[in-house]
Design a protein around this motif. Sequence first.
Motif, short mmCIF file in Angstrom:
data_model
loop_
_atom_site.label_atom_id
_atom_site.label_comp_id
_atom_site.label_asym_id
_atom_site.label_seq_id
_atom_site.Cartn_x
_atom_site.Cartn_y
_atom_site.Cartn_z
N SER A 1 0.70 -1.08 -0.07
CA SER A 1 0.22 0.19 -0.02
C SER A 1 1.02 1.16 0.05
N SER A 2 0.21 2.28 -0.44
CA SER A 2 0.87 3.57 -0.16
C SER A 2 0.65 4.39 0.86
N LEU B 1 -17.98 -0.25 -0.65
CA LEU B 1 -17.63 0.09 0.58
C LEU B 1 -17.26 -0.73 1.63
N GLN B 2 -17.57 -2.03 1.49
CA GLN B 2 -16.97 -3.03 2.34
C GLN B 2 -15.65 -3.31 2.01
N ARG B 3 -15.02 -3.38 0.75
CA ARG B 3 -13.65 -3.62 0.41
C ARG B 3 -13.07 -2.18 0.86
N LEU B 4 -13.52 -1.23 0.84
CA LEU B 4 -12.80 -0.01 1.36
C LEU B 4 -12.63 -0.20 3.04
N PHE B 5 -13.34 -0.56 3.59
CA PHE B 5 -13.12 -0.56 5.11
C PHE B 5 -12.54 -1.79 5.51
N ASP B 6 -12.56 -2.86 4.82
CA ASP B 6 -12.00 -4.19 5.26
C ASP B 6 -10.50 -3.86 4.96
N SER B 7 -10.18 -3.02 4.31
CA SER B 7 -8.68 -2.81 4.06
C SER B 7 -7.98 -2.19 5.22
N LYS B 8 -8.84 -1.64 6.32
CA LYS B 8 -8.53 -1.00 7.45
C LYS B 8 -7.77 0.22 7.38
N PRO B 9 -8.13 1.29 6.61
CA PRO B 9 -7.15 2.49 6.22
C PRO B 9 -6.92 3.17 7.66
N LEU B 10 -6.20 3.98 7.65
CA LEU B 10 -5.93 4.66 9.08
C LEU B 10 -6.98 5.62 9.40
N VAL C 1 -7.60 -1.45 -5.47
CA VAL C 1 -6.61 -2.50 -5.73
C VAL C 1 -5.37 -2.67 -4.73
N ARG C 2 -4.71 -1.39 -4.63
CA ARG C 2 -3.79 -1.33 -3.44
C ARG C 2 -4.08 -0.07 -2.64
N PRO C 3 -4.80 -0.68 -1.47
CA PRO C 3 -5.48 0.55 -0.81
C PRO C 3 -4.47 1.59 -0.13
N ASN C 4 -4.63 2.59 -0.08
CA ASN C 4 -3.67 3.46 0.67
C ASN C 4 -3.98 3.60 2.18
N TYR C 5 -2.97 3.97 2.92
CA TYR C 5 -3.11 4.04 4.36
C TYR C 5 -4.19 5.21 4.82
N ILE C 6 -4.22 5.97 3.90
CA ILE C 6 -4.90 7.22 4.32
C ILE C 6 -5.91 7.42 2.99
N GLN C 7 -7.10 7.02 2.77
CA GLN C 7 -7.89 7.31 1.54
C GLN C 7 -8.49 8.56 1.63
N VAL C 8 -8.28 9.45 0.33
CA VAL C 8 -8.83 10.69 0.21
C VAL C 8 -9.78 10.61 -0.73
N LEU C 9 -10.95 11.08 -0.47
CA LEU C 9 -12.37 11.15 -1.55
C LEU C 9 -12.41 12.86 -1.74
N ALA C 10 -12.77 12.89 -2.82
CA ALA C 10 -13.26 14.50 -3.48
C ALA C 10 -14.43 14.16 -4.28
N ASP C 11 -14.90 15.15 -5.23
CA ASP C 11 -16.05 15.15 -5.94
C ASP C 11 -15.98 13.82 -6.96
N LEU D 1 -20.83 7.48 6.60
CA LEU D 1 -20.98 7.51 7.78
C LEU D 1 -21.39 6.19 8.64
N GLU D 2 -22.19 5.19 8.08
CA GLU D 2 -22.47 4.07 8.63
C GLU D 2 -21.31 3.31 8.68
N PHE D 3 -20.35 2.92 7.57
CA PHE D 3 -19.52 2.07 7.80
C PHE D 3 -18.44 2.35 8.82
N SER D 4 -18.25 4.01 8.87
CA SER D 4 -17.17 4.36 9.87
C SER D 4 -17.73 4.03 11.26
N ARG D 5 -18.97 4.19 11.46
CA ARG D 5 -19.40 4.07 12.89
C ARG D 5 -19.19 2.47 13.06
N GLN D 6 -19.56 1.64 12.36
CA GLN D 6 -19.47 0.42 12.31
C GLN D 6 -18.16 -0.30 12.64
N THR D 7 -17.05 0.27 11.81
CA THR D 7 -15.85 -0.35 11.90
C THR D 7 -15.10 0.39 12.79
#
Length: 315
Positions: free
Chosen positions: A42-43, A79-88, A51-61, A103-109
């Motif tokens: 990961s970067s 979203l399951q794949r995003l949060f299963d990668s356990k980003p910082l 595919v190679r999840p970042n430790y910090i994932q940044v989302l924009a428009d 928000l829901e996935f963030s609260r759950q994980t």
Amino acid sequence: MSDPISSSNIFQTHQKELGLKWVAGEQNRGELTEVDARLSDSSLIGHLNLVRPNYIQVLADTELEYLNNLGKNSLQDTLQRLFDSKPLMVIIADSITPPESLLEFSRQTGTPLITSSESSHKIVDHLHYYLSNQLTEKTVFHGVFMEVFGIGVLLTGPSGVGKSELALELLSRGHRLVADDAPEFRRTAPDAITGNCPSVLTDFIEVRGLGVLNIRAMYGNNAILDHKRLRLIVRLDTEPDSMDEPIERLDHTGRSRRLLEVDIPEVRLPVAPGRDLAVIIEAAVRNHVLYLNGYNAAQDFIERQQDLINQARSS
């Protein structure tokens, strides 16, 4: 090894500059260490990447539009794949309100979900520089680290050889101190080592017979430098015969010392009564600058001698 970096200390350090707001998730969750950064595919940080999840994932428009255009099941899977990668942490740029699904996935994980008032490109650039600097491999090397004629010079040698006294002489000649006794060095590029002073030692130097001196208070702010790239190591020795190699009389440019997998040029100077080491250090630095610019005095001297020999043979 560098200390771990947590989502909470990233938030606290950059909250004001990046306009960060904590939206959801645990504030003390997760740590990133130098070992993580070296061993993972990961970067450190980047725009949404599954595919190679970042430790910090940044989302924009663009990323949020992509998520909004997914069907319900595809969105859940993504979203399951995003949060299963356990980003910082997940950061949403441009003060965009996070969608309820995130928000829901963030609260759950418990994954930190943070918004920023800055653009995604600024967030990525800013935090990538910060993380790279914090997580890079570092070491402490005994000696005095100074800037001489704009070149970072590390003065090394056995205890009591006179490193601090030499540093004082160089300071009186207008050069600058980075760190005394325990400068900290980091590898900041494939071929570059940068040194700085641990915060507890900043401004101070210890001289036998005088104790601890505050260089900033004595010589002013211009006598202190926060950090500098290491370009030359000067090793002082009171017993040159004890050195592991004989002293080269003609050319010193081929010697180096390996520090953090980078070869740093090294000059060895025998310490003896009557030698003005400050002048010699200045000469060594000037000669090193010439060498960096492509001029080798020893080679020039050898070629001049060879020309004279050739002329004598042909006459």
